[in-house]
Enzyme design. Structure first.
Site, short mmCIF file in Angstrom:
data_model
loop_
_atom_site.label_atom_id
_atom_site.label_comp_id
_atom_site.label_asym_id
_atom_site.label_seq_id
_atom_site.Cartn_x
_atom_site.Cartn_y
_atom_site.Cartn_z
N ASP A 53 -61.34 1.83 4.46
CA ASP A 53 -62.74 1.78 4.90
C ASP A 53 -63.65 2.35 3.81
O ASP A 53 -64.55 3.13 4.09
CB ASP A 53 -62.92 2.55 6.21
N LYS A 88 -68.51 18.10 11.96
CA LYS A 88 -68.30 16.82 12.65
C LYS A 88 -67.81 17.12 14.06
O LYS A 88 -66.69 17.58 14.26
CB LYS A 88 -67.29 15.97 11.88
N VAL A 96 -72.62 14.58 13.44
CA VAL A 96 -72.43 15.50 12.32
C VAL A 96 -73.66 16.40 12.21
O VAL A 96 -74.79 15.91 12.17
CB VAL A 96 -72.20 14.74 11.00
N SER A 148 -74.26 10.52 12.55
CA SER A 148 -73.67 10.25 13.85
C SER A 148 -72.80 9.00 13.77
O SER A 148 -72.95 8.17 12.87
CB SER A 148 -74.75 10.06 14.92
#
Length: 292
Positions: A147, A43, A28, A22
């Protein structure tokens, strides 16, 4: 179309099962294709809760995943839209993410770390070196992930030889050669200091993240910590050298050297992608041997 059946919720051709993850605006789910039985990760994104910037990030992720077809990048199978929600049907990785792997195993042997680094590094290099439009070699564009962290690195299986998949391209963006980005994004423990300092940055910011992941793999700890992002940045800035935990004496000189050169505060002094691949810790496999 989303609907409930006697066996559970159905979205499109997929039977939704247990929750496997999540985020702030998404959940998800594990799901299976009703006909083929193929396992997928679904997702589910609440689009009504997304502001303009998050909508742009979502569109960026979809744009990138649609154009990438590579064994170490998470695969987007389908997109299903219903009122208020968007479902990305993604490749399912039963080994969980690298963060879970580290929690289960603690620090890992160098050979295991090397196995993951070769997959991660080579694919980051491949994506960043070329535009990801069908993997055509278009040197006009680069892509920066921004990221990279253990939670965004998925494993096909739960073993030392697991194939690694790079996921979550919501923060990724195109970057012109020699171009510099200036958006603050990413996860602080793995974020390059130039991003935290609101300086312009380039693709080398991802190499800092790779270094932080390697350090955590071989030591079980992140290279820098802090009670908040400001303290974390202060600890990075005032560090004159990279300190390894006392029990890291067993690490090879090559492994320590690579960590130190990836985690250079000044991006100008940080390794380039080419230097990364030619480093003794990884040099047994060259990019050209993997991508033929």
């Amino acid at each position: 179309m989303s609907q409930a059946t006697g066996r559970g919720r159905v979205v499109g051709d997929y039977l939704v099962g247990r929750q496997i993850g999540s985020g702030s605006f998404s959940v998800v789910w594990h799901a299976r294709h009703r006909v083929h039985g193929t396992e997928v990760a679904m997702k589910e994104i609440a689009t009504g809760r997304l502001n303009k910037k998050l909508q742009e990030s979502l569109m960026s992720e979809i744009f990138i995943l649609k154009r990438i077809n590579h064994p170490h990048i998470i695969r987007l199978h389908d997109i299903i839209e219903v009122p208020g929600k968007l479902h990305l049907i993604l490749e399912y990785c039963k080994g969980g993410d690298l963060s879970m792997y580290i929690q289960r195993h603690g620090c890992v042997p160098e050979e295991t770390a090397k196995h993951f680094m070769k997959q991660l590094g080579i694919d980051v290099w491949k994506i960043l070196s070329f535009a990801a439009a069908g993997l055509q070699v278009l040197r006009d564009n680069n892509l920066i992930h921004r990221d990279l962290k253990p939670q965004n690195l998925l494993l096909c299986t739960d073993d030392d030889n697991a194939a690694l998949k790079i996921a979550d391209f919501g923060f990724a963006r195109s970057l012109q050669p020699r171009g510099l980005a200036e958006t603050l994004c990413g996860s602080p423990l793995y974020m390059a200091p130039e991003i935290m300092q609101l300086q312009k940055y380039d693709a080398k910011a991802d190499l800092w993240s790779v270094g932080a992941i390697l350090f955590q793999l071989v030591t079980g700890k992140t290279p820098f910590t802090g009670s908040n992002q400001i303290q974390l940045l202060q600890n990075i800035v005032k560090a004159t050298e990279l300190h390894f935990p006392p029990d890291a004496k067993i690490l090879s000189a090559d492994c320590k050297d690579l960590c130190q050169k990836l985690l250079r505060r000044n991006p100008v002094e940080r390794l380039t992608f080419e230097e990364f691949f030619n480093h003794p810790f990884l040099s047994q496999t060259q990019p050209d041997q993997v991508f033929r």
